[in-house]
Design an enzyme around this catalytic site. Structure first.
Site, PDB file in Angstrom:
ATOM      1  N   ASN A 274       0.871  -1.175   0.000  1.00 43.70           N
ATOM      2  CA  ASN A 274       0.000   0.000   0.000  1.00 43.70           C
ATOM      3  C   ASN A 274       0.911   1.229   0.000  1.00 43.70           C
ATOM      4  O   ASN A 274       1.540   1.528   1.015  1.00 43.70           O
ATOM      5  CB  ASN A 274      -0.896  -0.020   1.249  1.00 43.70           C
ATOM      6  CG  ASN A 274      -1.722   1.243   1.395  1.00 43.70           C
ATOM      7  OD1 ASN A 274      -1.765   2.082   0.485  1.00 43.70           O
ATOM      8  ND2 ASN A 274      -2.383   1.387   2.535  1.00 43.70           N
TER       9      ASN A 274
ATOM     10  N   GLU B 263      -5.245  -5.005  10.412  1.00 41.96           N
ATOM     11  CA  GLU B 263      -4.243  -3.965  10.643  1.00 41.96           C
ATOM     12  C   GLU B 263      -4.545  -3.254  11.962  1.00 41.96           C
ATOM     13  O   GLU B 263      -5.378  -2.333  12.000  1.00 41.96           O
ATOM     14  CB  GLU B 263      -4.283  -2.940   9.499  1.00 41.96           C
ATOM     15  CG  GLU B 263      -3.959  -3.524   8.151  1.00 41.96           C
ATOM     16  CD  GLU B 263      -3.336  -2.487   7.213  1.00 41.96           C
ATOM     17  OE1 GLU B 263      -2.306  -2.803   6.627  1.00 41.96           O
ATOM     18  OE2 GLU B 263      -3.863  -1.370   7.108  1.00 41.96           O
TER      19      GLU B 263
ATOM     20  N   GLU C 167      -6.727   4.665   8.043  1.00 40.96           N
ATOM     21  CA  GLU C 167      -6.466   6.088   7.754  1.00 40.96           C
ATOM     22  C   GLU C 167      -7.694   6.729   7.109  1.00 40.96           C
ATOM     23  O   GLU C 167      -7.967   7.919   7.318  1.00 40.96           O
ATOM     24  CB  GLU C 167      -5.219   6.220   6.866  1.00 40.96           C
ATOM     25  CG  GLU C 167      -3.952   5.987   7.689  1.00 40.96           C
ATOM     26  CD  GLU C 167      -2.786   5.407   6.922  1.00 40.96           C
ATOM     27  OE1 GLU C 167      -2.811   5.436   5.679  1.00 40.96           O
ATOM     28  OE2 GLU C 167      -1.837   4.905   7.568  1.00 40.96           O
TER      29      GLU C 167
ATOM     30  N   SER D  40       3.573  -2.095  10.337  1.00 33.57           N
ATOM     31  CA  SER D  40       5.025  -2.120  10.586  1.00 33.57           C
ATOM     32  C   SER D  40       5.654  -3.468  10.244  1.00 33.57           C
ATOM     33  O   SER D  40       6.599  -3.895  10.905  1.00 33.57           O
ATOM     34  CB  SER D  40       5.333  -1.735  12.041  1.00 33.57           C
ATOM     35  OG  SER D  40       4.930  -0.395  12.277  1.00 33.57           O
TER      36      SER D  40
ATOM     37  N   LYS E 269       0.028   4.241  -0.145  1.00 37.46           N
ATOM     38  CA  LYS E 269      -0.622   5.410   0.477  1.00 37.46           C
ATOM     39  C   LYS E 269      -0.432   6.633  -0.429  1.00 37.46           C
ATOM     40  O   LYS E 269      -0.435   6.479  -1.643  1.00 37.46           O
ATOM     41  CB  LYS E 269      -0.085   5.620   1.897  1.00 37.46           C
ATOM     42  CG  LYS E 269      -0.186   4.317   2.710  1.00 37.46           C
ATOM     43  CD  LYS E 269       0.048   4.483   4.180  1.00 37.46           C
ATOM     44  CE  LYS E 269      -0.100   3.118   4.862  1.00 37.46           C
ATOM     45  NZ  LYS E 269       0.002   3.180   6.306  1.00 37.46           N
TER      46      LYS E 269
ATOM     47  N   HIS F 176      -9.497   1.218   5.071  1.00 36.19           N
ATOM     48  CA  HIS F 176      -8.204   1.392   5.755  1.00 36.19           C
ATOM     49  C   HIS F 176      -8.407   2.329   6.953  1.00 36.19           C
ATOM     50  O   HIS F 176      -9.181   3.284   6.875  1.00 36.19           O
ATOM     51  CB  HIS F 176      -7.169   1.976   4.786  1.00 36.19           C
ATOM     52  CG  HIS F 176      -5.783   1.907   5.336  1.00 36.19           C
ATOM     53  ND1 HIS F 176      -5.324   2.819   6.261  1.00 36.19           N
ATOM     54  CD2 HIS F 176      -4.769   1.029   5.133  1.00 36.19           C
ATOM     55  CE1 HIS F 176      -4.085   2.495   6.591  1.00 36.19           C
ATOM     56  NE2 HIS F 176      -3.720   1.419   5.919  1.00 36.19           N
TER      57      HIS F 176
ATOM     58  N   GLY G  82       2.618   2.232  10.862  1.00 40.20           N
ATOM     59  CA  GLY G  82       3.585   3.323  10.753  1.00 40.20           C
ATOM     60  C   GLY G  82       4.280   3.680  12.054  1.00 40.20           C
ATOM     61  O   GLY G  82       4.885   4.745  12.166  1.00 40.20           O
TER      62      GLY G  82
HETATM   63  P1  13P Z   1       3.121   0.344   7.609  1.00 42.50           P
HETATM   64  O1  13P Z   1       3.621  -0.982   7.030  1.00 42.50           O
HETATM   65  O2  13P Z   1       3.854   1.515   7.079  1.00 42.50           O
HETATM   66  O3  13P Z   1       3.020   0.284   9.081  1.00 42.50           O
HETATM   67  O4  13P Z   1       1.620   0.521   7.047  1.00 42.50           O
HETATM   68  C1  13P Z   1       0.737  -0.534   7.131  1.00 42.50           C
HETATM   69  C2  13P Z   1      -0.496  -0.182   6.388  1.00 42.50           C
HETATM   70  O5  13P Z   1      -1.225   0.692   6.786  1.00 42.50           O
HETATM   71  C3  13P Z   1      -0.760  -0.900   5.137  1.00 42.50           C
HETATM   72  O6  13P Z   1      -2.041  -0.653   4.679  1.00 42.50           O
END
Ligand code: 13P
Length: 260
Positions: A13, A171, A101, A217, A15, A99, A177
């Site tokens: 992803n 997740e 976010e 992560s 982002k 997601h 992150g």
């Molecule tokens: P990270 O691997 O950067 O923690 O992000 C995970 C994520 O949100 C994948 O959709």
């Protein structure tokens, strides 16, 4: 071993990162790398502006292309939004839905996630549905309840046939992150609960065929022990998917442990 009934999937992803230059570099490095003997299904979920380019570059690379969001309506007065058919026309096969976010920054509710999931499936897009608890929810001991609620609502109008097109990603919000990966035991506990919930909704045969990914992560240093968990069939990778070399290492580990 139930894992043989499901696809091993390593999805990235990006982002709100990446441009045409970094995309070209990514696929150049992917194509130069040697393909692991065992195979995982690899997906790169790019910003919508890069879908078409990614689709072109991914040919002969063993990568499928996805994106990160869509609107649940087919068309209409929704300024700035993209429908499932639009992102499919651009070249996406997968779409991340729900997601954390999007839930956090754009007010996406479980009900919206359900509408998007239904719209995606009806259009022929394959959803990667994200579920996950916040740090506060985990501390109050309601993680499994939260996950069940998110899952049940997201899949509320999905039948057993449509379920075959769906991927679930667990997740934990606190792991995204932050560099704080869930322990293999924590990840397995929740992914097992997801499968139990799917079994209650669709029966054992349907539930054992759903790929459940872990995200948060994840990197080449911690992927191995996560992939070894019984109910985990791959990963949804954020930061470590931006550079092909990092991502390829995870794919290699995935191929070794869960690849077919
Ligand atoms: P990270 O691997 O950067 O923690 O992000 C995970 C994520 O949100 C994948 O959709």
């Amino acid at each position: 071993m139930d894992k043989r009934y499901r696809k091993a999937i390593i999805a990235g992803n990006w982002k709100m990162n990446g441009d045409n230059t970094s995309l070209k570099t990514f696929f150049k490095e992917v194509k130069q790398s040697k393909t692991p003997k065992n195979i995982t299904k690899n997906i790169l979920c790019v910003p919508a502006t890069l879908i078409t380019a990614a689709q072109g570059l991914s040919k002969s690379s063993k990568f499928s292309v996805g994106t990160q969001n869509m609107h649940f309506e087919q068309s209409g007065a929704y300024t700035g939004e993209l429908s499932a058919s639009m992102i499919m026309e651009a070249g996406a096969e997968y779409v991340i839905i729900g997601h954390s976010e999007r839930r956090k920054f754009f007010g996406e509710t479980d009900e919206i996630v359900a509408k998007k999931t239904t719209a995606a499936v009806l259009s022929g897009l394959k959803p990667i549905i994200c579920v996950g608890e916040t740090n506060c929810q985990r501390n109050f001991g309601v993680t499994l309840e939260v996950i069940r609620r998110q899952l049940k609502i997201a899949l509320s109008s999905i039948d057993a046939v449509q379920l075959k097109k769906i991927v679930i990603a667990y997740e934990p919000v606190w792991a995204i992150g932050t560099g704080r990966t869930a322990t293999p035991e924590q990840a397995q506990e929740v992914c097992k609960e997801i499968r139990t919930c799917l079994r209650e909704m669709y029966g054992a045969k349907s539930a054992r065929a759903v790929s459940i990914l872990y995200g948060g992560s994840l990197n080449a240093n911690n992927a191995r022990e996560i992939f070894e968990q019984y109910d985990i069939d791959g990963a949804l990778v954020g930061g470590a998917s931006l550079k092909a070399q990092d991502f390829l290492k995870i794919i290699e580990i995935g191929a070794e442990i869960i690849g077919k």
